[in-house]
Structures are given as structure tokens and as C-alpha cells.
Design a protein around this motif. Structure first.
Motif, PDB file in Angstrom:
ATOM      1  N   ASP A   6      -0.559 -11.248   8.675  1.00 43.83           N
ATOM      2  CA  ASP A   6      -0.364 -12.607   8.193  1.00 43.83           C
ATOM      3  C   ASP A   6       0.356 -12.578   6.851  1.00 43.83           C
ATOM      4  O   ASP A   6       0.232 -11.620   6.080  1.00 43.83           O
ATOM      5  N   SER A   7       1.086 -13.629   6.571  1.00 40.69           N
ATOM      6  CA  SER A   7       1.817 -13.743   5.313  1.00 40.69           C
ATOM      7  C   SER A   7       1.702 -15.156   4.781  1.00 40.69           C
ATOM      8  O   SER A   7       1.534 -16.116   5.547  1.00 40.69           O
ATOM      9  N   ILE A   8       1.810 -15.285   3.483  1.00 43.96           N
ATOM     10  CA  ILE A   8       1.994 -16.581   2.835  1.00 43.96           C
ATOM     11  C   ILE A   8       3.493 -16.739   2.601  1.00 43.96           C
ATOM     12  O   ILE A   8       4.159 -15.798   2.166  1.00 43.96           O
ATOM     13  N   VAL A  37       8.094 -14.289   0.825  1.00 40.56           N
ATOM     14  CA  VAL A  37       7.135 -13.850   1.833  1.00 40.56           C
ATOM     15  C   VAL A  37       6.138 -12.915   1.152  1.00 40.56           C
ATOM     16  O   VAL A  37       6.530 -11.891   0.578  1.00 40.56           O
ATOM     17  N   PHE A  38       4.852 -13.288   1.212  1.00 42.74           N
ATOM     18  CA  PHE A  38       3.787 -12.498   0.597  1.00 42.74           C
ATOM     19  C   PHE A  38       2.855 -12.004   1.704  1.00 42.74           C
ATOM     20  O   PHE A  38       1.861 -12.672   2.029  1.00 42.74           O
ATOM     21  N   ARG A  64       4.082   6.077   5.658  1.00 41.56           N
ATOM     22  CA  ARG A  64       5.170   5.945   6.637  1.00 41.56           C
ATOM     23  C   ARG A  64       4.868   4.828   7.650  1.00 41.56           C
ATOM     24  O   ARG A  64       5.781   4.145   8.121  1.00 41.56           O
ATOM     25  N   GLN A  65       3.606   4.635   7.963  1.00 37.93           N
ATOM     26  CA  GLN A  65       3.227   3.552   8.864  1.00 37.93           C
ATOM     27  C   GLN A  65       3.541   2.202   8.218  1.00 37.93           C
ATOM     28  O   GLN A  65       4.107   1.299   8.863  1.00 37.93           O
ATOM     29  N   SER A  66       3.201   2.042   6.943  1.00 39.40           N
ATOM     30  CA  SER A  66       3.490   0.787   6.250  1.00 39.40           C
ATOM     31  C   SER A  66       4.987   0.586   6.059  1.00 39.40           C
ATOM     32  O   SER A  66       5.458  -0.552   6.048  1.00 39.40           O
ATOM     33  N   GLU A  67       5.732   1.667   5.918  1.00 36.75           N
ATOM     34  CA  GLU A  67       7.197   1.522   5.852  1.00 36.75           C
ATOM     35  C   GLU A  67       7.713   0.821   7.107  1.00 36.75           C
ATOM     36  O   GLU A  67       8.592  -0.052   7.030  1.00 36.75           O
ATOM     37  N   GLN A  68       7.172   1.175   8.261  1.00 35.95           N
ATOM     38  CA  GLN A  68       7.604   0.537   9.496  1.00 35.95           C
ATOM     39  C   GLN A  68       7.214  -0.941   9.533  1.00 35.95           C
ATOM     40  O   GLN A  68       7.958  -1.790  10.038  1.00 35.95           O
ATOM     41  N   ILE A  69       6.062  -1.275   8.979  1.00 39.31           N
ATOM     42  CA  ILE A  69       5.649  -2.677   8.885  1.00 39.31           C
ATOM     43  C   ILE A  69       6.663  -3.460   8.053  1.00 39.31           C
ATOM     44  O   ILE A  69       7.082  -4.562   8.427  1.00 39.31           O
TER      45      ILE A  69
END
Length: 227
Positions: A9-11, A54-55, A92-97
Motif C-alpha cells: 500500500d502507498s499514500i 508516492v509514499f 535485493r528483494q526490496s530493490e525489485q519492489i
């Protein structure tokens, strides 16, 4: 988009009805997207270009340094040295996110050259991790109170697309969470690799101050005007 992004989710805040530019702003350990959303009106941005902020909220994971408590984090922190035993898999997983978040803005009509990555603390680390490796040029990298993760891999993994992308790095001289010298060493390494880094320090702890907010606004104004 990958499975993580579909659950992320994002704000979102927009400075106009038809944004042509975007800022993807990544929070620090244990916070969420609400942490920096209030900064948007404080920036006093001009009406043009219109910007979508985008947060995103990081995934909830156990964090070793906090006794394995579940909290929002872009990757695990294994001990107080931060960089000594890095969670390479998590980084590396968060890089893909984050790549998928950029792709989502592309799909909504905003080209990568009109997107800035911004981040505080862990979010700063992920801004550098993603931005330096991305295959398309970004408008800029805003790096607050953080450091360069997986520093040993940057030289071989970086992509030429963002070699000239402007980088703003800022840190508090009283930061007791991420040592000032660690941040300065990251800045020096990037400069030695030929990156255009603007370095600023402020008399503050692990936080943000009014003078820094003014400098961030000027960074946006300068570099969005060129895209």
C-alpha cells in the motif's frame, strides 16, 4: 508487478490534477509512508511541474536487532554495526519492489526521466541500491540520513544510465543511529566512482530539519526543471 508490490500500500499526494513527474519516497525502519507525507506542503513547490508523491509502506518483517519484532522494514538489520552483516537477500528483494513502483508510474504515463527516488535511513539505502543499478535514467536521487548498501558490489553492478544523475546526500552531525562517518564514506565512494553528489550536513540527530527541507525543495526545483 511482482507479488510484493501488489500487496504494498502507498499514500499518494498530487500537486495537480495531471502529474507529469513523480517522487517515490521511502521511509526508514519501523516507520511507514505516513512518516514523510506531511513534508509535501512544507516544500512550497511551484505549481509546475505537477508532481505525484508516492509514499509506500514497506513490508512487515522480523527485525533481528529489535529482538525479532515484526515491523515495517525494507530489509533486516542484524546488528548495530548496520553494514557489517547486511541482509543482501532482503535488500535485493526490496530493490525489485521499488523497480515495480517505478514501472507503475511509467504505466500511468510518467517516464523514468521524470521520476525521483527519495529515502530516509533504510529508505536512503534503498534509493541508492535501486537508482545506481536502474537501466533508465532518473531525474535524481534524494538520500537522507543513510548510507550506500552492498558497497562492494556497486562498481560492478551499477548501470551507466544513472552515471550523471544528480544525487543529494544529507546527514545530521548528531546522528546516533547511522554514524556521520559512515555516510561520508558512502559519499566519498560515490564521488570516486564519478557520481555527481551534493553533500550537506545539518546540526540535527537522525531526523529532518527546516533548513534541510528548504534544500530539498531547491533540489526538486532545479532538477525537475531540467526534465
Amino acid at each position: 508487478m511482482n507479488e510484493f508490490t501488489t500487496q504494498l500500500d502507498s499514500i499518494e499526494l498530487e500537486t495537480g490534477k495531471s502529474p507529469t513527474h513523480a517522487v517515490i519516497w521511502l521511509h526508514g525502519l519501523g516507520a511507514d509512508g505516513n512518516d514523510f507525507a506531511p513534508i509535501v506542503p512544507e516544500l512550497g513547490l511551484a505549481p509546475s511541474p505537477q508532481i505525484r508523491f508516492v509514499f509506500p509502506h514497506a513490508p512487515v518483517i522480523p527485525v533481528t536487532i529489535n529482538q525479532g519484532m515484526q515491523m515495517r522494514a525494507w530489509y533486516d538489520i542484524k546488528d548495530s554495526s548496520i553494514g557489517r552483516r547486511e541482509d543482501e537477500t532482503g535488500i535485493r528483494q526490496s530493490e525489485q519492489i521499488i523497480r515495480a513502483l517505478i514501472a507503475r508510474e511509467n504505466a500511468r504515463g510518467i517516464p523514468t526521466r521524470n521520476i525521483m527516488l527519495a529515502g530516509f535511513s533504510q529508505g536512503c539505502a534503498m534509493t541508492l541500491q535501486t537508482g545506481l543499478r536502474l537501466e533508465e535514467q532518473l531525474a535524481g536521487l534524494l538520500c537522507l540520513s543513510g548510507y550506500l548498501p552492498l558497497a562492494e558490489t556497486v562498481e560492478t553492478e551499477r548501470h551507466q544510465a544513472n552515471q550523471t544523475t544528480p544525487i543529494f546526500m544529507a546527514h545530521g552531525t548528531q546522528d546516533a543511529v547511522i554514524d556521520l562517518e559512515r555516510a561520508k564514506a558512502s559519499c566519498t565512494q560515490l564521488q570516486q566512482l564519478g557520481y555527481n553528489v551534493e553533500w550537506k550536513t545539518y546540526g540535527m540527530p537522525h531526523s529532518v530539519c527546516l533548513e534541510e527541507i528548504r534544500d530539498i525543495a531547491q533540489f526538486f526545483a532545479r532538477h525537475f526543471a531540467q526534465t
